[in-house]
Design a protein around this motif. Structure first.
Motif, PDB file in Angstrom:
ATOM      1  N   CYS A   1       0.833  -1.206   0.000  1.00 50.55           N
ATOM      2  CA  CYS A   1       0.000   0.000   0.000  1.00 50.55           C
ATOM      3  C   CYS A   1       0.867   1.254   0.000  1.00 50.55           C
ATOM      4  O   CYS A   1       0.571   2.240  -0.678  1.00 50.55           O
ATOM      5  N   ALA A   2       1.966   1.196   0.763  1.00 48.09           N
ATOM      6  CA  ALA A   2       2.849   2.354   0.815  1.00 48.09           C
ATOM      7  C   ALA A   2       3.455   2.620  -0.554  1.00 48.09           C
ATOM      8  O   ALA A   2       3.580   3.766  -0.998  1.00 48.09           O
ATOM      9  N   GLY A   3       3.835   1.540  -1.273  1.00 50.08           N
ATOM     10  CA  GLY A   3       4.385   1.710  -2.611  1.00 50.08           C
ATOM     11  C   GLY A   3       3.361   2.269  -3.564  1.00 50.08           C
ATOM     12  O   GLY A   3       3.667   3.105  -4.409  1.00 50.08           O
ATOM     13  N   ALA A   4       2.108   1.814  -3.433  1.00 51.72           N
ATOM     14  CA  ALA A   4       1.059   2.291  -4.322  1.00 51.72           C
ATOM     15  C   ALA A   4       0.795   3.772  -4.112  1.00 51.72           C
ATOM     16  O   ALA A   4       0.414   4.481  -5.044  1.00 51.72           O
ATOM     17  N   ASP A   5       0.982   4.268  -2.866  1.00 49.04           N
ATOM     18  CA  ASP A   5       0.711   5.671  -2.568  1.00 49.04           C
ATOM     19  C   ASP A   5       1.923   6.563  -2.785  1.00 49.04           C
ATOM     20  O   ASP A   5       1.820   7.782  -2.721  1.00 49.04           O
ATOM     21  N   THR A   6       3.103   5.953  -3.043  1.00 51.60           N
ATOM     22  CA  THR A   6       4.314   6.738  -3.206  1.00 51.60           C
ATOM     23  C   THR A   6       4.259   7.531  -4.497  1.00 51.60           C
ATOM     24  O   THR A   6       3.918   7.011  -5.563  1.00 51.60           O
ATOM     25  N   HIS A   7       4.580   8.813  -4.396  1.00 52.52           N
ATOM     26  CA  HIS A   7       4.615   9.663  -5.588  1.00 52.52           C
ATOM     27  C   HIS A   7       5.985   9.530  -6.229  1.00 52.52           C
ATOM     28  O   HIS A   7       6.971  10.095  -5.758  1.00 52.52           O
ATOM     29  N   TRP A   8       6.053   8.764  -7.285  1.00 55.31           N
ATOM     30  CA  TRP A   8       7.321   8.525  -7.956  1.00 55.31           C
ATOM     31  C   TRP A   8       7.553   9.573  -9.040  1.00 55.31           C
ATOM     32  O   TRP A   8       6.625  10.210  -9.538  1.00 55.31           O
TER      33      TRP A   8
ATOM     34  N   PRO B   1       6.278   2.524 -12.579  1.00 64.45           N
ATOM     35  CA  PRO B   1       5.804   1.769 -11.421  1.00 64.45           C
ATOM     36  C   PRO B   1       4.302   1.491 -11.527  1.00 64.45           C
ATOM     37  O   PRO B   1       3.557   2.332 -12.029  1.00 64.45           O
ATOM     38  N   PRO B   2       3.897   0.282 -11.129  1.00 67.70           N
ATOM     39  CA  PRO B   2       4.640  -0.727 -10.343  1.00 67.70           C
ATOM     40  C   PRO B   2       5.489  -1.688 -11.169  1.00 67.70           C
ATOM     41  O   PRO B   2       5.973  -2.671 -10.618  1.00 67.70           O
TER      42      PRO B   2
ATOM     43  N   GLU C   1      13.231   0.218  -4.778  1.00 71.13           N
ATOM     44  CA  GLU C   1      13.130   0.260  -3.325  1.00 71.13           C
ATOM     45  C   GLU C   1      11.684   0.409  -2.864  1.00 71.13           C
ATOM     46  O   GLU C   1      11.326  -0.062  -1.784  1.00 71.13           O
ATOM     47  N   TYR C   2      10.880   1.062  -3.665  1.00 70.27           N
ATOM     48  CA  TYR C   2       9.477   1.285  -3.302  1.00 70.27           C
ATOM     49  C   TYR C   2       8.524   0.368  -4.069  1.00 70.27           C
ATOM     50  O   TYR C   2       7.422   0.087  -3.597  1.00 70.27           O
TER      51      TYR C   2
ATOM     52  N   SER D   1      14.451  11.995  -5.336  1.00 69.26           N
ATOM     53  CA  SER D   1      14.537  11.011  -4.248  1.00 69.26           C
ATOM     54  C   SER D   1      13.778   9.730  -4.544  1.00 69.26           C
ATOM     55  O   SER D   1      14.104   8.672  -4.005  1.00 69.26           O
ATOM     56  N   VAL D   2      12.742   9.813  -5.377  1.00 70.93           N
ATOM     57  CA  VAL D   2      12.000   8.605  -5.778  1.00 70.93           C
ATOM     58  C   VAL D   2      12.093   8.487  -7.306  1.00 70.93           C
ATOM     59  O   VAL D   2      11.124   8.161  -7.981  1.00 70.93           O
ATOM     60  N   GLY D   3      13.266   8.772  -7.837  1.00 67.42           N
ATOM     61  CA  GLY D   3      13.503   8.656  -9.269  1.00 67.42           C
ATOM     62  C   GLY D   3      13.659   7.212  -9.697  1.00 67.42           C
ATOM     63  O   GLY D   3      13.636   6.285  -8.875  1.00 67.42           O
TER      64      GLY D   3
END
Length: 374
Positions: A20-27, A225-226, A40-41, A32-34
């Motif tokens: 769930c955390a990965g699904a909500d992560t703004h990539w 992602p994903p 990692e996410y 930092s989330v490149g």
């Protein structure tokens, strides 16, 4: 035993939480989330069958059973408009359910299409797939799901045989592309992430290459992602073209942030770098070309070599000619002198006169004529 069960429950909860955390992560593509941190996410982004890839044409295996791609219903516009959306990562256009693909192992239904591009007018690339290391200015993806086996795209995208995506490489030319203008002309209406606009339906096949029988195919993943490894990729060898003005508008018209954010960033360079092939097989619908394709560097080297060779040959010829002429002056000419012509009587008298002239040139030595005797 209870402790083991407790650990299993905690492990399940932890995996659900991380999912769930990965699904909500703004990539994003950088930061930092490149893309270098996606795995990692989003664990699937670190898999062994990721996309895009660099297609090495010399390594592709010809599969004679591959037939030309058959778009189904692409030319049927219908009465309903299409919806164009800025989702913060790309511009996306929904496709009606009557569109699909034929010629594949299962029936695939169209879902949406979207674009990937760069930021430098095509000079620095912008496509996701590359062919023999060459990057194009942009790339179009047309996404379909396996409607024969799965009820919707959300379910299908998690299955290894769930999706089929067409990849179309885009280059620039002097001419405006009418098909892409149906999309590009409405980008001003969706400048910020989350905005949508209805656009008139048009012939979607006008976005594809004219010849659909030459392509590469391989098993890969979503390029964002994903990163589910569920895509049967078809990448056409024939490029389509848009004008430089159309490409520049695509590169500069959209923002990756919502309208309420004061700090806006242009939506650019939204392409993922090629991923390792990891022993996957890339098949081609056509046999290898018999003609050799040379790079620009190889062509320049051959031209320079040819020029140097011509100069060297000219120097050798000049030296040979000079040597021959030198030999002719000293050895040949004396042996072919024309014989002397017979002298005329006047010519024969000249030496006598010359002798007389020389012997009488000194008046002191001139002898007096004999005196007559008395």
């Amino acid at each position: 035993m209870d402790s083991v069960r407790m650990w299993i429950i905690l492990l399940i909860l932890f995996r659900q939480w991380t999912s769930c955390a990965g699904a909500d992560t703004h990539w994003t593509y950088t930061g930092s989330v490149g893309q270098t941190q996606w795995s990692e996410y989003f664990p699937h982004c670190g898999g062994t069958k990721q996309s895009p890839i660099n297609v090495e044409t010399s390594q592709a295996q010809h599969d004679p059973s591959l037939t030309p791609v058959r778009p189904l219903g692409y030319r049927q516009t219908g009465n309903q408009p299409f919806t164009l959306t800025n989702n913060g990562h790309t511009v996306e256009m929904s496709l009606p359910g009557w569109m699909g693909l034929g010629g594949l192992p299962w029936q695939f239904t169209a879902v949406q299409l979207h674009l990937h591009w760069g930021s430098s007018g095509g000079r620095g690339g912008g496509s996701e797939h590359t062919i023999d290391g060459h990057s194009s200015a942009a790339e179009l993806h047309v996404v379909h799901f396996n409607s024969e086996l799965y009820p919707n795209v959300s379910t299908a995208m998690k299955q290894k045989d769930g999706l089929a995506v067409l990849g179309v490489l885009i280059e620039t030319s002097e001419d405006t592309n009418p098909g892409f203008e149906n999309i590009i002309s409405y980008l001003e209406n969706i400048k910020h992430a989350g905005q949508k606009v209805p656009i008139p339906a048009f012939d979607v096949q006008s976005l594809l290459p004219l010849h659909l029988g030459r392509y590469f195919r391989y098993n890969g993943s979503l390029t964002t992602p994903p990163c589910y490894q569920s895509v049967l990729w078809t990448v056409f060898t024939e490029r389509v073209t848009v004008s430089l003005a159309q490409l520049r508008k695509l590169e500069t018209a959209l923002f990756s942030s919502p309208v309420e954010e004061s700090d806006s960033h242009l939506l650019q360079d939204n392409y993922r770098s090629p991923q390792p092939l990891n022993r996957r097989v890339v098949v081609a619908s056509f046999p290898p070309d018999t003609t050799t394709v040379y790079t620009v560097g190889e062509i320049c080297a051959m031209v320079i070599g040819a020029i140097c060779g011509c100069i060297g040959l000219a120097v050798i010829i000049h030296f040979v000619i000079k040597t021959v002429r030198s030999t002719s002056s000293w050895d040949v000419l004396p042996s072919v002198r024309p014989t002397s012509l017979p002298r005329s009587k006047e010519t024969e008298k000249e030496p006598k006169q010359d002798v007389v002239f020389k012997t009488t040139s000194n008046p002191e030595k001139e002898e007096a004529p004999p005196q007559p005797e008395p």
